[in-house]
Design an enzyme around this catalytic site. Structure first.
Site, PDB file in Angstrom:
ATOM      1  N   HIS A 113       0.833  -1.221   0.000  1.00  0.00           N
ATOM      2  CA  HIS A 113       0.000   0.000   0.000  1.00  0.00           C
ATOM      3  C   HIS A 113       0.864   1.267   0.000  1.00  0.00           C
ATOM      4  O   HIS A 113       0.685   2.130  -0.876  1.00  0.00           O
ATOM      5  CB  HIS A 113      -0.965  -0.022   1.184  1.00  0.00           C
ATOM      6  CG  HIS A 113      -1.659   1.290   1.415  1.00  0.00           C
ATOM      7  ND1 HIS A 113      -2.533   1.835   0.496  1.00  0.00           N
ATOM      8  CD2 HIS A 113      -1.582   2.182   2.453  1.00  0.00           C
ATOM      9  CE1 HIS A 113      -2.981   2.995   0.960  1.00  0.00           C
ATOM     10  NE2 HIS A 113      -2.411   3.221   2.138  1.00  0.00           N
ATOM     11  N   ASP A 166       2.234   5.653   6.948  1.00  0.00           N
ATOM     12  CA  ASP A 166       1.567   4.896   8.016  1.00  0.00           C
ATOM     13  C   ASP A 166       2.559   4.458   9.097  1.00  0.00           C
ATOM     14  O   ASP A 166       2.239   3.628   9.949  1.00  0.00           O
ATOM     15  CB  ASP A 166       0.883   3.647   7.438  1.00  0.00           C
ATOM     16  CG  ASP A 166      -0.384   4.008   6.686  1.00  0.00           C
ATOM     17  OD1 ASP A 166      -1.024   5.002   7.071  1.00  0.00           O
ATOM     18  OD2 ASP A 166      -0.733   3.309   5.720  1.00  0.00           O
ATOM     19  N   GLU A 200       1.929   5.129  13.060  1.00  0.00           N
ATOM     20  CA  GLU A 200       0.838   4.355  13.657  1.00  0.00           C
ATOM     21  C   GLU A 200       1.269   2.933  13.990  1.00  0.00           C
ATOM     22  O   GLU A 200       0.753   2.323  14.925  1.00  0.00           O
ATOM     23  CB  GLU A 200      -0.356   4.319  12.700  1.00  0.00           C
ATOM     24  CG  GLU A 200      -1.036   5.676  12.540  1.00  0.00           C
ATOM     25  CD  GLU A 200      -2.268   5.580  11.679  1.00  0.00           C
ATOM     26  OE1 GLU A 200      -2.773   4.458  11.475  1.00  0.00           O
ATOM     27  OE2 GLU A 200      -2.741   6.624  11.196  1.00  0.00           O
ATOM     28  N   ASP A 201       2.178   2.374  13.198  1.00  0.00           N
ATOM     29  CA  ASP A 201       2.511   0.955  13.335  1.00  0.00           C
ATOM     30  C   ASP A 201       3.846   0.694  14.043  1.00  0.00           C
ATOM     31  O   ASP A 201       4.266  -0.443  14.167  1.00  0.00           O
ATOM     32  CB  ASP A 201       2.550   0.305  11.941  1.00  0.00           C
ATOM     33  CG  ASP A 201       1.179   0.307  11.288  1.00  0.00           C
ATOM     34  OD1 ASP A 201       0.192   0.336  12.041  1.00  0.00           O
ATOM     35  OD2 ASP A 201       1.097   0.277  10.058  1.00  0.00           O
TER      36      ASP A 201
END
Length: 759
Positions: free
Chosen positions: A71, A97, A100-101
């Site tokens: 993604h 992202d 967040e991870d």
């Protein structure tokens, strides 16, 4: 691919090898795209960002089953290949992202990749998780920070648009309710922003993908009809373009001719707006002439030369000429447009633009990096002007993010007109703008004290709708102040924001005065102000809120007197038979609602788990617990969705309803996917509009058709005639949309009836 619960080591290893090959191929494609661009070569930095992201998302998969890292790579691919962004944006896209991870902070990212990349990543993360994510926090200040960040670095929103585009391309793996939420949000916010930034190709794809998930049957039908009619379109091009090619070849122009097909969503919108079938949408095909100028400093002149040559071959439409060269659109779009009559008697739109203008039309201002020529005819300050207008709206405190969202949206999708100041300066305004909007666009003081205007030296009211070419002079007075009714005709974001801010300030002042009046009144009667007293008075005076009660007292709409004290002290409460009236009326209303099967109070235990369902089946029993909203009045056969209100009521809306679009954007987690299963048991009211040529016997013929429709109930019919044309409205009760189509088809068979459509 189905895998066993406990995979063998070999199977696991094989899967990992396949994933690794897929990931490396996707990343290599990204690098190839980047290296083919004009940007500086920073492959090492991009590879470092990729390795970090790959490690962060290791073992994580998307709902579709593919490795999650694909993604971020896809988002970076869109940012680079389809928007034209460079290494900073590619790195930010790969890491968007990341926070967040992992346990990495913004400071860590700043140390590893520099503050620019870290700030962009933080901005994208805030949009994803704060405003439009599942943890949607509709806090005005958070949204303001996002917009300010966007105006500081536009790459934040460009990466978010890339992220949204890839999510839309892979939306099929989501639950239907999530699909509606994301598609609605995309149409309401992201497609207009993409359009405003000149990303026409992406804007069109976002619209079409949203349309595909919201109205799948209509989408398939239009695609099928486009496919069936392609031979006819090819024939039109084959007859229309040879004469143009011959002329341009003789002129020595280096050019290509492309056919532009209207997008499915645009076709559907036109069909809905004009109540016409696909076959009556006549501007599906347009011809685009894209030329490479011999001298880029004279590309405008070459555009007009080509246009002049076309007028020698075909007759131009007298009112459809559009000159976007002299006055480019605010998103940078430039071209000459007109519609020409072909030898076969069909109007065909022709767009003329240079290769530079064509790039700008497709990928917006990012295309300017290809054309560094200082003499190129484009005002690069337009983007800054738009961002400044966003900042100006943010100057006023907005207690409700949804108001702010609506105001920002007014600055997006809007056709434009050109008007002149008294000194002859040109000003771009949205189509539909009024004299009041113009006053606010010049200065907030002018708007707030505007009495009226002179348009082309003629006195007009504030509500006068401007037209292209108007010269506008604003008339002001220091005694004039903002009026609440101005919101009825203020259309631009700036005007509405300034008016609302003034009214809020005035409202707060009157609330304070009201509170002071109430406090003094109670003190004079040996009582103290409390929340309980305010609540009792609110109900007594039928105010919607405590603020409204205090405002009405401060505005002298409510007079406090002896009756107020008697009410608060409980005197004269025995009103005979009238004391039973409210409860009696309430029960009567409830009984009526139950009888009609549309009770406004749903059982909270029934609705609380609905949003966990994939699709709610709307049968007779379920429909009796729902409310069918009057804003769009859906019936079986319409594409619908459900919305759970804070009170536990399930509302049904058409998916295309304007109110539903806002609900999907704002309260997406309360949206439920629905499908009809009514079996022609319940009747639903619909309104039909009928038009035609007035003639003797036409009313009798309409009545005869309606008389034969024994399965339906005709509730109302009105007909008016004017200058030989009649128009009418029918209210009938039917079972579903199939019945509506049947009734309309029979009405259209009547001689002299030209149109019968559902309103």
């Amino acid at each position: 691919m189905n895998t066993p619960n406990i995979p063998t080591t070999n199977a696991k290893s094989q899967q990992e090898q396949q994933d690794e090959a897929m990931i490396n191929a996707a990343f290599q494609h990204l690098l190839d795209t980047y290296l083919a661009s004009n940007h500086r070569r920073k492959v090492e930095l991009i590879t470092k960002a990729f390795n970090f992201a790959k490690e962060a998302h290791k073992g994580v998969r998307r709902r579709s089953g593919e490795p999650y890292i694909l993604h971020p790579i896809a988002v970076a691919q869109i940012a680079c290949g389809e928007i034209g962004l460079g290494s900073t944006s590619i790195c930010a896209a790969l890491l968007h992202d990341f926070e967040e991870d992992t346990d990495y902070t913004n400071e860590d990212l700043s140390n590893l990749f520099g503050p620019k990349i870290a700030n962009i990543v933080e901005g994208v993360t805030k949009i994803s998780g704060g405003i439009f994510g599942d943890r949607a926090s509709l806090q005005a200040e958070t949204f303001k920070k996002l917009l300010l960040m966007m105006s500081d670095d536009i790459r934040v929103i460009l990466i978010k648009i890339s992220d949204r585009l890839h999510n839309m391309r892979t939306l099929s793996s989501m639950l239907p309710s999530k699909q509606y939420k994301i598609a609605g949000e995309t149409l309401y916010i992201f497609a207009p922003i993409a359009d405003r930034l000149g990303l026409n190709k992406i804007k069109t794809e976002l619209e079409d993908l949203s349309f595909k998930y919201e109205h799948p049957d209509d989408y398939k039908t239009i695609l099928q009809k486009l496919d069936e009619s392609h031979v006819e379109r090819d024939d039109v091009i084959a007859h229309f373009t040879p004469a143009i090619r011959e002329k341009l070849d003789r002129m020595g122009v280096k050019y290509t001719i492309k056919a532009r097909i209207k997008s499915p969503y645009s076709i559907w919108c036109k069909m809905q707006k004009k109540h016409i079938p696909f076959e009556e949408v006549f501007d599906i095909l347009a011809i685009r002439i894209v030329f490479t100028p011999a001298d880029r400093t004279h590309e405008k002149d070459e555009c007009f030369r080509i246009y002049s040559a076309l007028t020698e071959i075909y007759k131009p439409h007298p009112t459809r000429f559009r000159d976007w060269l002299s006055n480019p659109k605010t998103n940078g779009y430039q071209a000459l447009h007109n519609t020409f009559m072909s030898k076969q008697g069909k109007w065909i739109e022709v767009q003329i633009r240079s290769d530079r203008m064509d790039d700008i039309a497709e990928v917006g201002f990012a295309a300017h990096w290809k054309y560094k020529d200082k003499d190129a005819a484009y005002d690069e300050n337009e983007l800054d002007k738009w961002l400044d207008s966003i900042k100006e709206i943010l100057d006023d405190p907005q207690p409700d993010t949804l108001d702010l969202l609506d105001n920002i949206k007014l600055n997006l999708y809007a056709s434009e007109i050109m008007v002149f100041t008294p000194k002859g300066d040109l000003k771009t305004m949205p189509k539909g703008a009024t004299a009041l909007d113009f006053a606010y666009s010049i200065h907030s003081f002018l708007g707030s004290h505007c009495l009226g205007a002179k348009v082309n030296h003629r006195l007009v009211p504030l509500s006068y709708v401007l037209r292209s070419g108007d010269q506008v002079e604003v008339l002001t007075s220091r005694n004039q102040h903002v009026q609440p009714e101005w919101l009825n005709f203020a259309t631009t974001a700036k005007a509405r924001a300034k008016i609302q801010a003034y009214l809020r300030r005035e409202s707060r002042d009157k609330q304070k005065r009201g509170e002071e009046v109430l406090r003094n009144f109670l003190a004079n009667n040996d009582m103290k102000l409390s929340g309980g007293i305010i609540d009792k008075l609110r109900r007594h005076y039928h105010a919607l809120s405590n603020d409204e009660l205090l405002f009405n007292i401060g505005d002298d709409k409510i007079t406090l007197n002896d009756d107020t004290i008697n009410f608060l002290q409980g005197r004269n409460q025995n009103r005979g038979w009238r004391r039973f009236l409210p409860s009696f009326m309430g029960k009567a209303d409830d009984a009526a609602n139950t009888k009609e099967g549309t009770s406004n109070v749903a059982d909270p235990n029934w609705v609380k788990n609905l949003n966990r369902k994939e699709i709610l089946v709307l049968d007779e029993e379920v429909l009796r617990k729902c409310t069918i909203e009057p804003c769009c009045s859906p019936i079986p056969g319409d594409d619908v969705l459900g919305y759970i209100t804070d009170d536990g009521v399930l509302q049904l809306h058409k998916r295309s309803c304007e109110e539903a679009v806002k609900l999907k954007t704002r309260y997406g987690n309360n949206i439920i996917a629905c499908r009809w299963d009514t079996h022609k048991v319940l009747l639903f009211d619909v309104q039909l509009e009928i038009r035609g040529v007035d003639s003797q016997g036409v009313l009798y013929a309409i009545a005869d058709v309606l008389h034969k429709l024994t399965h339906f109930i005709v509730k109302r019919i009105t007909l008016d005639t004017d200058d030989g044309i009649f128009e009418g409205r029918l209210t009938i009760s039917v079972y579903d949309t199939e019945d509506v189509e049947n009734v309309c088809a029979q009405l259209k068979q009547i001689e002299n009836v030209t149109e019968a459509v559902r309103v």
